[in-house]
Write a protein that holds these residues in place. Structure first.
Motif, PDB file in Angstrom:
ATOM      1  N   MET A 189      -6.693  10.103  -8.731  1.00  0.00           N
ATOM      2  CA  MET A 189      -5.494   9.326  -8.456  1.00  0.00           C
ATOM      3  C   MET A 189      -5.541   8.743  -7.048  1.00  0.00           C
ATOM      4  SD  MET A 189      -1.674  10.396  -9.412  1.00  0.00           S
ATOM      5  CE  MET A 189      -0.868  10.444  -7.851  1.00  0.00           C
ATOM      6  N   TRP A 190      -6.000   9.550  -6.114  1.00  0.00           N
ATOM      7  CA  TRP A 190      -6.147   9.103  -4.725  1.00  0.00           C
ATOM      8  C   TRP A 190      -7.010   7.843  -4.665  1.00  0.00           C
ATOM      9  CZ3 TRP A 190      -4.544  10.376   0.146  1.00  0.00           C
ATOM     10  CH2 TRP A 190      -5.348   9.982   1.208  1.00  0.00           C
ATOM     11  N   LYS A 191      -8.162   7.913  -5.362  1.00  0.00           N
ATOM     12  CA  LYS A 191      -9.063   6.752  -5.350  1.00  0.00           C
ATOM     13  C   LYS A 191      -8.401   5.542  -5.977  1.00  0.00           C
ATOM     14  CE  LYS A 191     -13.507   8.907  -5.084  1.00  0.00           C
ATOM     15  NZ  LYS A 191     -14.708   9.335  -5.799  1.00  0.00           N
ATOM     16  N   ASP A 192      -7.690   5.778  -7.097  1.00  0.00           N
ATOM     17  CA  ASP A 192      -7.056   4.657  -7.781  1.00  0.00           C
ATOM     18  C   ASP A 192      -6.058   3.956  -6.872  1.00  0.00           C
ATOM     19  OD1 ASP A 192      -8.547   5.144  -9.956  1.00  0.00           O
ATOM     20  OD2 ASP A 192      -6.989   6.205 -11.081  1.00  0.00           O
ATOM     21  N   ILE A 193      -5.271   4.756  -6.147  1.00  0.00           N
ATOM     22  CA  ILE A 193      -4.276   4.142  -5.261  1.00  0.00           C
ATOM     23  C   ILE A 193      -4.950   3.250  -4.231  1.00  0.00           C
ATOM     24  CG2 ILE A 193      -2.585   4.606  -3.453  1.00  0.00           C
ATOM     25  CD1 ILE A 193      -1.847   7.145  -4.902  1.00  0.00           C
ATOM     26  N   TRP A 194      -5.984   3.777  -3.586  1.00  0.00           N
ATOM     27  CA  TRP A 194      -6.623   2.979  -2.528  1.00  0.00           C
ATOM     28  C   TRP A 194      -7.427   1.821  -3.105  1.00  0.00           C
ATOM     29  CZ3 TRP A 194      -4.137   3.110   1.571  1.00  0.00           C
ATOM     30  CH2 TRP A 194      -3.571   4.300   2.045  1.00  0.00           C
ATOM     31  N   ASP A 195      -7.962   2.011  -4.319  1.00  0.00           N
ATOM     32  CA  ASP A 195      -8.649   0.887  -4.959  1.00  0.00           C
ATOM     33  C   ASP A 195      -7.696  -0.267  -5.173  1.00  0.00           C
ATOM     34  OD1 ASP A 195     -11.120   1.891  -5.038  1.00  0.00           O
ATOM     35  OD2 ASP A 195     -11.049   2.595  -7.110  1.00  0.00           O
ATOM     36  N   LYS A 196      -6.539   0.056  -5.729  1.00  0.00           N
ATOM     37  CA  LYS A 196      -5.551  -0.990  -5.985  1.00  0.00           C
ATOM     38  C   LYS A 196      -5.139  -1.648  -4.676  1.00  0.00           C
ATOM     39  CE  LYS A 196      -4.616  -1.314 -10.410  1.00  0.00           C
ATOM     40  NZ  LYS A 196      -6.018  -0.914 -10.654  1.00  0.00           N
ATOM     41  N   SER A 197      -4.916  -0.830  -3.637  1.00  0.00           N
ATOM     42  CA  SER A 197      -4.421  -1.440  -2.404  1.00  0.00           C
ATOM     43  C   SER A 197      -5.504  -2.290  -1.751  1.00  0.00           C
ATOM     44  CB  SER A 197      -3.870  -0.391  -1.452  1.00  0.00           C
ATOM     45  OG  SER A 197      -4.897   0.438  -1.029  1.00  0.00           O
ATOM     46  N   PHE A 198      -6.751  -1.887  -1.910  1.00  0.00           N
ATOM     47  CA  PHE A 198      -7.850  -2.711  -1.396  1.00  0.00           C
ATOM     48  C   PHE A 198      -7.883  -4.053  -2.131  1.00  0.00           C
ATOM     49  CE2 PHE A 198     -12.515  -3.563  -2.358  1.00  0.00           C
ATOM     50  CZ  PHE A 198     -12.737  -4.304  -1.217  1.00  0.00           C
ATOM     51  N   GLY A 199      -7.773  -3.986  -3.467  1.00  0.00           N
ATOM     52  CA  GLY A 199      -7.815  -5.209  -4.263  1.00  0.00           C
ATOM     53  C   GLY A 199      -6.642  -6.120  -3.957  1.00  0.00           C
ATOM     54  N   VAL A 200      -5.442  -5.545  -3.973  1.00  0.00           N
ATOM     55  CA  VAL A 200      -4.249  -6.373  -3.785  1.00  0.00           C
ATOM     56  C   VAL A 200      -4.222  -6.964  -2.380  1.00  0.00           C
ATOM     57  CG1 VAL A 200      -1.741  -6.335  -3.672  1.00  0.00           C
ATOM     58  CG2 VAL A 200      -2.918  -5.155  -5.519  1.00  0.00           C
ATOM     59  N   SER A 201      -4.574  -6.159  -1.365  1.00  0.00           N
ATOM     60  CA  SER A 201      -4.506  -6.735  -0.018  1.00  0.00           C
ATOM     61  C   SER A 201      -5.586  -7.800   0.169  1.00  0.00           C
ATOM     62  CB  SER A 201      -4.566  -5.662   1.073  1.00  0.00           C
ATOM     63  OG  SER A 201      -5.608  -4.766   0.848  1.00  0.00           O
ATOM     64  N   SER A 202      -6.745  -7.638  -0.469  1.00  0.00           N
ATOM     65  CA  SER A 202      -7.759  -8.699  -0.373  1.00  0.00           C
ATOM     66  C   SER A 202      -7.247  -9.990  -1.001  1.00  0.00           C
ATOM     67  CB  SER A 202      -9.043  -8.298  -1.095  1.00  0.00           C
ATOM     68  OG  SER A 202      -9.570  -7.122  -0.560  1.00  0.00           O
ATOM     69  N   LEU A 203      -6.620  -9.838  -2.165  1.00  0.00           N
ATOM     70  CA  LEU A 203      -6.103 -11.009  -2.871  1.00  0.00           C
ATOM     71  C   LEU A 203      -5.040 -11.713  -2.024  1.00  0.00           C
ATOM     72  CD1 LEU A 203      -5.929 -12.477  -5.712  1.00  0.00           C
ATOM     73  CD2 LEU A 203      -3.917 -11.094  -6.075  1.00  0.00           C
ATOM     74  N   LEU A 204      -4.106 -10.933  -1.501  1.00  0.00           N
ATOM     75  CA  LEU A 204      -3.035 -11.540  -0.712  1.00  0.00           C
ATOM     76  C   LEU A 204      -3.569 -12.191   0.557  1.00  0.00           C
ATOM     77  CD1 LEU A 204      -0.165  -8.922  -1.034  1.00  0.00           C
ATOM     78  CD2 LEU A 204      -0.299 -11.208  -2.016  1.00  0.00           C
ATOM     79  N   LEU A 205      -4.581 -11.548   1.167  1.00  0.00           N
ATOM     80  CA  LEU A 205      -5.136 -12.147   2.379  1.00  0.00           C
ATOM     81  C   LEU A 205      -5.769 -13.496   2.070  1.00  0.00           C
ATOM     82  CD1 LEU A 205      -6.641  -9.112   4.265  1.00  0.00           C
ATOM     83  CD2 LEU A 205      -5.122 -10.823   5.236  1.00  0.00           C
ATOM     84  N   ALA A 206      -6.533 -13.564   0.981  1.00  0.00           N
ATOM     85  CA  ALA A 206      -7.157 -14.831   0.608  1.00  0.00           C
ATOM     86  C   ALA A 206      -6.065 -15.880   0.384  1.00  0.00           C
ATOM     87  CB  ALA A 206      -8.001 -14.651  -0.646  1.00  0.00           C
ATOM     88  N   LEU A 207      -5.014 -15.476  -0.321  1.00  0.00           N
ATOM     89  CA  LEU A 207      -3.915 -16.403  -0.597  1.00  0.00           C
ATOM     90  C   LEU A 207      -3.288 -16.891   0.707  1.00  0.00           C
ATOM     91  CD1 LEU A 207      -2.212 -17.551  -2.966  1.00  0.00           C
ATOM     92  CD2 LEU A 207      -0.650 -15.649  -2.618  1.00  0.00           C
ATOM     93  N   PHE A 208      -3.031 -15.950   1.629  1.00  0.00           N
ATOM     94  CA  PHE A 208      -2.383 -16.327   2.881  1.00  0.00           C
ATOM     95  C   PHE A 208      -3.270 -17.215   3.754  1.00  0.00           C
ATOM     96  CE2 PHE A 208       1.193 -13.390   2.401  1.00  0.00           C
ATOM     97  CZ  PHE A 208       2.180 -14.143   3.013  1.00  0.00           C
ATOM     98  N   PHE A 209      -4.574 -16.943   3.752  1.00  0.00           N
ATOM     99  CA  PHE A 209      -5.439 -17.813   4.540  1.00  0.00           C
ATOM    100  C   PHE A 209      -5.408 -19.239   3.990  1.00  0.00           C
ATOM    101  CE2 PHE A 209      -7.798 -13.894   6.071  1.00  0.00           C
ATOM    102  CZ  PHE A 209      -7.401 -14.046   7.380  1.00  0.00           C
ATOM    103  N   GLY A 210      -5.389 -19.357   2.669  1.00  0.00           N
ATOM    104  CA  GLY A 210      -5.300 -20.686   2.069  1.00  0.00           C
ATOM    105  C   GLY A 210      -3.977 -21.352   2.409  1.00  0.00           C
ATOM    106  N   ILE A 211      -2.907 -20.566   2.310  1.00  0.00           N
ATOM    107  CA  ILE A 211      -1.590 -21.108   2.636  1.00  0.00           C
ATOM    108  C   ILE A 211      -1.558 -21.586   4.087  1.00  0.00           C
ATOM    109  CG2 ILE A 211       0.819 -20.442   2.985  1.00  0.00           C
ATOM    110  CD1 ILE A 211       0.639 -18.789   0.471  1.00  0.00           C
ATOM    111  N   ALA A 212      -2.208 -20.814   4.963  1.00  0.00           N
ATOM    112  CA  ALA A 212      -2.250 -21.203   6.376  1.00  0.00           C
ATOM    113  C   ALA A 212      -2.918 -22.565   6.519  1.00  0.00           C
ATOM    114  CB  ALA A 212      -3.011 -20.156   7.177  1.00  0.00           C
TER     115      ALA A 212
END
Ligand code: HDD
Ligand code: HEM
Ligand code: HEM
Lengths: 423, 357
Positions: free
Chosen positions: B108-131
């Motif tokens: 479960m620990w791994k799953d949580i951090w996996d998801k947060s790694f994926g989601v934060s990468s996605l959001l960062l890419a989105l935000f850089f594009g928005i910038a």
């Protein structure tokens, strides 16, 4: 406007405290790693090589945290202190950009090589990569202190009609009289932190009777480095910094030392006392006459200006915090010298590894060098108030004109939450 | 002198997006396509080992921008206060995820951090594009309302969004339908880049499948690109003037197109590194074309009261820029040396390497 500055300052203080937890360890630790690796090259005893690699792993984790907490620091100059950045960017941008180019790249490239490349490179080159990591991290301290030194004691600038500071003399940034004492003091203080960490891991192993061979190596190295650096931090470098503050920031000096009233002749040194801001005096004071004048100017009856000599708006705005920070740093420094001297004495008599109370003391002392480093910085930063650039640009004139305090409070809470997740 | 630093910063930024881009992209791919634990492990490792040395490029770009164009740095960083701080949080959060993942063995620990790694990468890419979208669209410099400015002409403040979500209002927000489109382009581009990285650097079981994914994403990217060019005309009718006046600037869009067209042949490309090079061209070409279309403006003003910010009206003094040139050249030379040494020693697939992390 007032609370606007308050949140900006609080956010900066919070994030820099968070950041500085990591570099103060990595800078000192890199020196010890180079030491272990060098010993290994000389005597070929595997133990030393393993010690170097073990601490490089600890270094790497702290480095990573240093990077992620450092990026917000750099961004905040622009986000929260936009006016300051606009006016002084032409000057402190130089040192900050040089830090990126000359130290962070060096440090991060060779860190990876040190960790992964031992087999590929052979021992001599491996030592060299370790040395370059050390060089990178100390260069980083050098450039950031050059930045800070300029804010404490501005040099080599010219102020244009529109208020902008422009660079007039590049080399003055590095020959700033504030820089060298601050750099040496700060780097030695970070060696204190890392020596205590190394010694306490050693003490832990010995107490738990695990890996005692390494326990003894770590303890011995930590104690020797710890004593030397603790002494050098106090004298000559601490003393040297104090003289600089007395000379260039006399108001800050009076507040740090708790001198409310100027005395006719020599100034006394305060050992204990609580600043009372209402009556403008120290409560429950214990002080020794004339010592401060002697320490600062080597003249027993030299007059030192007290806070009564300065206008209210020229003095730091949080005098009690400044006074306590300074006294905590100096007090802890004295304790460190005492404990490490005792430990070295028993090491020399070959008894240290069996004296449990002393080992426990060393183990539990670990947080205190961190506290001394942080309070040292609080002293420097609170003492600089009410200016951002000492004597020239007030803190209240440096904040971002368009960012409202509600937004700053919101982002501050976010940083607090992130720190919480970390632990 | 201004031009030199502008180009230098542009190069450093492009390198940053090529390098850190692949680990953002790896995060996006990881979020959607990695199912087996072994693949997840090796993908996080392929990002985890490198992201911190990649982010140094961001720090360097920031430092150089601060030094060379202090007024621009002050204006943009305070104006985009909220999105930037969100980006900072994401960067910190993502790093924590990558470092914490391996600490415990619980699923479960791994799953949580996996998801947060994926989601934060996605959001960062989105935000850089928005910038990037915000920069090409322009902002309300001086926060002008009915012809009166609330601040000096080089300051502004953008809310995250304006209720109309339109790029054409008097006070556009950070997020509007135009910047979202640019954000999506960034996400798709980086996902392609990340997939190429995973294929290049790992032996994960999804490598074959990823080629199909890249092909599909590339179709999406082509559609988005055409679409964005049309709406860009609508948002800013002069956006292509620079290219007709200075035809040599066309090299940048050509670089972009080379990458885009090349990637349609992904299944035929024999060498993985060639595919990775193509997606790098995509990133470099995309950033360079956007910057070139604005040049010498670096932040357009959407009102008529204040003039655009350019590299000339936001720069530091001539003396400062020229001393920095001296140390800058030395610094660049050293960085290239480190980079070559590092890449030569760390090439190859990471599953086969003993990193003892
Ligand atoms: C382990 C940490 C540590 C210890 C034991 C000490 N210091 Fe310190 N001190 C620092 C860590 C530090 C620091 C964090 O590294 C500072 C902050 C800025 C700087 O350059 O170094 C600093 C700054 C600093 C300043 C400058 C303040 C300013 O700029 O306004 C003075 C005058 C002293 N120290 C004096 C001393 C003296 C007399 C000590 C005697 C024991 C001492 N410090 C111990
Ligand atoms: C060497 C690089 C540093 C620079 C350039 C720097 C710069 C600044 C700036 C711009 C502020 C905000 C304005 C102000 O309140 O004066 C500030 C405040 C502060 N800094 Fe630093 N700082 C540095 C290092 C540090 C370190 C390492 C620490 C502690 C760990 C520290 C502790 C503080 C604190 C506590 C404040 C808040 C002071 C107050 O609000 O009165 N600083 N510094
Ligand atoms: C306001 C002040 C500061 C700013 C803007 C700042 C900025 C940064 C940045 C951006 C990084 C990440 C670098 C990377 O990507 O590798 C970093 C890391 C680092 N900083 Fe700071 N920093 C500040 C204060 C300090 C101080 C006071 C010191 C020590 C004297 C220091 C020493 C380091 C070191 C040694 C690193 C390397 C990472 C590590 O070893 O943990 N910094 N800093």
């Amino acid at each position: 406007m007032e609370d606007m500055i308050f949140y900006d300052r609080l956010q900066f203080a919070f994030t820099i405290t968070f950041h500085y937890i990591f570099p103060q360890l990595t800078m000192g630790l890199s020196l010890l790693i180079v030491f272990f690796k060098w010993k290994y090259l000389r005597n070929n005893i595997e133990k030393y090589n393993n010690a170097a690699k073990f601490f490089m792993k600890i270094f790497a984790i702290n480095f990573t945290m240093g990077v992620v907490t450092g990026i917000p620091m750099e961004f905040q100059f622009g986000t929260n202190w936009a006016k300051f950045s606009e006016l002084t960017g032409g000057i402190i941008g130089q040192t900050l950009a040089m830090e990126g180019m000359f130290s962070f790249f060096l440090e991060s490239s060779f860190l990876a090589l040190f960790i992964f490349g031992e087999k590929l490179m052979g021992q001599k080159l491996h030592f060299l990569t370790g040395f370059l990591v050390f060089l990178g991290s100390w260069a980083s301290g050098w450039f950031i202190l050059a930045t800070n030194a300029w804010m404490q004691h501005p040099v080599g600038y010219e102020i244009l009609d529109n208020g902008k500071f422009v660079l007039e003399n590049f080399s003055a940034l590095f020959s700033n009289p504030w820089l060298l004492p601050a750099f040496l003091h700060n780097q030695l203080a970070s060696v204190v932190t890392s020596s205590f960490v190394v010694a306490s891991i050693g003490a832990f192993y010995i107490l738990r009777d695990k890996h005692s061979e390494y326990g003894r190596l770590f303890l011995k190295t930590g104690v020797i480095f710890g004593l030397v650096s603790s002494v050098l931090v106090a004298f000559p470098t601490g003393d040297w910094n104090a003289k600089n503050v007395a000379k260039h920031q006399p108001g800050a000096f009076a507040a740090m030392e708790g001198i409310f009233e100027t005395e006719h002749a020599g100034a006394e040194i305060v050992l204990i006392g609580q600043p009372n801001m209402v009556d403008k005096k120290l409560d429950n004071k214990i002080a020794v006459p004339n010592i401060l004048s002697f320490l600062t100017y080597q003249e027993w009856d030299r007059q030192i200006p007290g806070m009564d000599q300065f206008e209210e708006d020229e003095l730091p705005d949080n005098i009690p915090a400044l006074y306590y920070s300074y006294h905590i740093m100096v007090g802890l420094g004295t304790i460190f010298i005492g404990v490490m001297a005792l430990a070295l004495f028993f090491l020399w008599r070959k008894k240290l590894y069996t004296i449990k109370p002393l080992l426990w003391t060393i183990l539990f002392l670990v947080p205190f060098p961190y506290i001394a480093n942080l309070t040292g910085w609080y002293t420097a930063e609170l003492g600089r108030q009410p200016y951002l650039v000492y004597g020239l640009l007030r803190t209240s004139d440096g904040i971002s004109p368009t960012v409202s305090s509600g937004n700053t409070l919101f982002t501050l809470l976010g940083f607090v939450l992130l720190l919480y997740i970390c632990y | 002198m201004e031009l030199f630093w502008y180009i230098a910063i542009g190069i450093v930024l492009a390198v940053f997006f090529v390098l850190d881009g692949y680990d953002f992209g790896a995060g996006i791919i990881h979020l959607f396509f990695a199912k087996e634990e072994k693949d997840k492990e090796v993908i996080t490792k392929s990002a985890g080992l490198f992201w911190d040395s990649n982010e140094v490029w961001l720090v360097a770009a920031g430092g150089m921008l601060f030094m060379a164009f202090p007024t621009f740095y002050a204006s943009v960083f305070s104006g985009f206060y909220l999105p930037l701080i969100i980006v900072l949080w994401l960067i910190v959060f993502r790093a924590i995820g990558l470092e914490f993942r391996g600490q415990f063995k619980y699923q479960m620990w791994k799953d949580i951090w996996d998801k947060s790694f994926g989601v934060s990468s996605l959001l960062l890419a989105l935000f850089f594009g928005i910038a990037l979208g915000n920069i090409v669209r322009g902002v309300n410099l001086g926060s002008v309302e009915n012809g009166v400015s609330a601040h000096e002409g080089h300051y502004f403040f953008l809310p995250l969004w304006d209720s109309s979500f339109s790029p054409l209002t008097e006070h556009p927000g950070v997020i509007d339908w135009f910047t979202i489109i640019i954000g999506l382009i960034a996400v798709v581009t980086l996902a392609i880049h990340g997939a190429n990285w995973i294929i290049l650097k790992t032996n994960s079981s999804i490598n074959n499948k990823l080629k199909g994914v890249i092909f599909k994403l590339n179709i999406a990217l082509a559609v988005l690109t055409v679409f964005s060019l049309i709406v860009w005309q609508y948002v800013n009718p002069n956006s292509l003037d620079n290219f007709s006046e200075k035809p040599y600037l066309m090299v940048f869009p050509v670089i972009y197109l080379t990458g885009l067209i090349g990637l349609f042949f992904i299944k035929k490309i024999k060498k993985d590194s060639h595919a990775f090079a193509l997606s790098s061209l995509l990133i470099i070409g995309g950033i360079a074309s956007s910057l070139a279309s604005l040049f010498p403006v670096i932040l357009p003003s959407v009102n008529d009261v204040h003039e655009h910010l350019t590299i000339y009206n936001t720069s530091a003094s001539e003396y400062g820029l020229s001393v920095a040139l001296t140390w800058g050249i030395i610094g660049f030379a050293l960085i290239v040396v480190y980079f070559i040494i590092q890449k030569r020693l760390m090439s190859g697939k990471i599953d086969n390497m003993d990193y003892g992390h």
